[in-house]
Design a protein around this motif. Sequence first.
Motif, short mmCIF file in Angstrom:
data_model
loop_
_atom_site.label_atom_id
_atom_site.label_comp_id
_atom_site.label_asym_id
_atom_site.label_seq_id
_atom_site.Cartn_x
_atom_site.Cartn_y
_atom_site.Cartn_z
N ALA A 1 -0.12 11.58 5.49
CA ALA A 1 0.86 11.32 6.55
C ALA A 1 2.29 11.41 6.03
O ALA A 1 3.23 11.00 6.72
CB ALA A 1 0.61 9.94 7.15
N ASP A 2 2.45 11.97 4.85
CA ASP A 2 3.77 12.12 4.24
C ASP A 2 3.78 13.45 3.49
O ASP A 2 3.18 13.57 2.42
CB ASP A 2 4.05 10.95 3.29
CG ASP A 2 5.44 10.99 2.67
OD1 ASP A 2 6.09 12.06 2.73
OD2 ASP A 2 5.86 9.97 2.11
N LEU A 3 4.44 14.45 4.04
CA LEU A 3 4.41 15.79 3.46
C LEU A 3 5.01 15.84 2.06
O LEU A 3 4.64 16.68 1.24
CB LEU A 3 5.10 16.79 4.38
CG LEU A 3 4.39 17.04 5.72
CD1 LEU A 3 5.23 17.95 6.62
CD2 LEU A 3 3.01 17.66 5.49
N SER A 4 5.93 14.93 1.76
CA SER A 4 6.48 14.91 0.41
C SER A 4 5.42 14.47 -0.60
O SER A 4 5.40 14.93 -1.75
CB SER A 4 7.71 13.98 0.34
OG SER A 4 7.34 12.63 0.56
N THR B 1 4.09 9.99 11.78
CA THR B 1 4.05 10.07 10.33
C THR B 1 5.46 9.96 9.75
O THR B 1 6.46 9.87 10.48
CB THR B 1 3.45 11.41 9.88
OG1 THR B 1 4.38 12.47 10.20
CG2 THR B 1 2.11 11.66 10.56
N ALA B 2 5.54 9.99 8.45
CA ALA B 2 6.83 9.95 7.76
C ALA B 2 7.72 11.12 8.15
O ALA B 2 8.95 11.06 8.03
CB ALA B 2 6.62 9.94 6.25
N ASP B 3 7.09 12.20 8.65
CA ASP B 3 7.83 13.40 9.06
C ASP B 3 7.97 13.50 10.56
O ASP B 3 8.28 14.58 11.09
CB ASP B 3 7.11 14.63 8.50
CG ASP B 3 6.93 14.55 6.99
OD1 ASP B 3 7.90 14.83 6.27
OD2 ASP B 3 5.84 14.16 6.54
N GLY C 1 -0.64 14.90 12.76
CA GLY C 1 0.13 14.98 11.52
C GLY C 1 -0.71 14.75 10.29
O GLY C 1 -0.56 15.44 9.27
N THR C 2 -1.62 13.77 10.36
CA THR C 2 -2.47 13.45 9.22
C THR C 2 -3.66 14.40 9.12
O THR C 2 -3.90 15.02 8.08
CB THR C 2 -3.00 12.01 9.35
OG1 THR C 2 -1.90 11.11 9.43
CG2 THR C 2 -3.88 11.65 8.16
N ASN C 3 -4.41 14.50 10.22
CA ASN C 3 -5.66 15.26 10.19
C ASN C 3 -5.44 16.75 9.98
O ASN C 3 -6.20 17.40 9.26
CB ASN C 3 -6.44 15.04 11.49
CG ASN C 3 -6.84 13.60 11.69
OD1 ASN C 3 -6.71 12.76 10.81
ND2 ASN C 3 -7.32 13.28 12.90
N HIS C 4 -4.38 17.28 10.60
CA HIS C 4 -4.15 18.72 10.45
C HIS C 4 -2.98 19.07 9.52
O HIS C 4 -3.18 19.72 8.50
CB HIS C 4 -3.92 19.41 11.79
CG HIS C 4 -3.42 20.81 11.61
ND1 HIS C 4 -4.19 21.81 11.01
CD2 HIS C 4 -2.21 21.39 11.88
CE1 HIS C 4 -3.47 22.92 10.94
NE2 HIS C 4 -2.28 22.70 11.45
N PHE C 5 -1.77 18.65 9.88
CA PHE C 5 -0.61 19.14 9.11
C PHE C 5 -0.65 18.71 7.65
O PHE C 5 -0.29 19.49 6.76
CB PHE C 5 0.69 18.71 9.78
CG PHE C 5 0.99 19.45 11.05
CD1 PHE C 5 1.30 20.81 11.01
CD2 PHE C 5 0.95 18.82 12.28
CE1 PHE C 5 1.57 21.52 12.18
CE2 PHE C 5 1.22 19.52 13.46
CZ PHE C 5 1.53 20.87 13.41
#
Length: 318
Positions: A84-87, A118-120, A127-131
Motif C-alpha cells: 500500500a506504499d509504492l515507495s 493508500t499512501a499514494d 491500490g494494494t491488490n493491483h497497483f
Amino acid sequence: MITSGLDPYTDASVVVAGKDLSGQTAIVTGGATGIGIETVKALAGAGADVVIAVRKRDLGEAAAKEVNAAMGAERASVGMVDLADLSSVKAFTAAWGGKPLNMLINNAGVMACPLSYTADDLEMQLGTNHFGHFALGVGLAGALRNGAKAGRAARLVSLSSIGHLRSAMNFEDPHYRSRDYDKWAAYGQSKTANALFAVGFDKRLASQGVNANSVMPCGIFTPLQRHLPHEEQVAMGWYDAEGKPAVGFKTPAQGASTSVWAAVGDELEGVGGLYLENLAEAGPYQPGNRFGVAPHALDTEAAERLWRLSEETTGVSL
C-alpha cells in the motif's frame, strides 16, 4: 482445457510431491498467514528458498521460524514490503536487483474494507491488490528473466478471485473519487485487475522466458476476512446455522494448491495468460455457478488499458 489431473481439494504439499526445487528462489507476498504460509511450506518443502514478503516483521519472522523448524533447514526468510506504499515496493525491488528469481507469487490482499486510501492516495483495495503488485512484478521482471532457465520458464502467479464477477475495471473512476463506494464492487474490480495483470504481463514477458497466470484459490477462511463481521459472513451463506463453514470451503492447505500448481506444474510450462481454479484452467462463467471466469477478466483490450494506467499510476515500466 489444461488440468493437473488432481482433485480440487488436494493439499498444496501433494502438488509438489516428487519435485526438486533445490536452487530455485520464490517470493510469496503475504506469506505469513492463510494460504500464503501454506504456499511457502509447499515450495520450501520441495527444496526452494522462499522469501516471505510482508509488512509486519513479527508475523514474517514467526512464519519463517515455523517453516524452517518443520523443514529442518533454513529455507524461508523475510523481506519487508508494504504493497500500500509504492515507495516501499520500489525499495524492495531496488534491493533485490537482478538476483535470479524463479517464482513470484502475488498472494497478499485486502478484502471488503471500508473506504480508505493508500499512501499514494489510491483506493485501498485496488491500490494494494493491483497497483502494489504491478509495481512489484514489473520491478522484478529483470530478476524473473534472470531466473528463467533452459527449458524452464520463470513464473508469476497473480491471486484473483471469483469476486472478479462483482465488477469489471471502471476506468472512468477506479478510485471512487466521485461514485458511491461499494466495498464488494471495489474488491471485485481489484480481482479483475489481478487477472488482467497476468494477461498483460505474460504478453510482454513470455518470449523472454517468463509466464504469468492468475489463480482463484476458492473459499477459505483466513485473515482476509478481517473486515467482515461474523454476522455478515453468515448472511452471505459462508457459515451454516450451526456456525460451521459451508460445504465447498477449503482448508488453507487446499486453497494454496492452485497457486503452487501455477508456480511449478509441468502442465503449465510455457503457458500463460490463463485464469486457473481447482487445479485446472477455468471454463467460462455460467450464471448460478460458483466457478468460472468472466470475459472481462481476460479481455486483452482491457488488459492493455490497465497496463497503461498502471504505468502512469506507479511510474514503473518494463
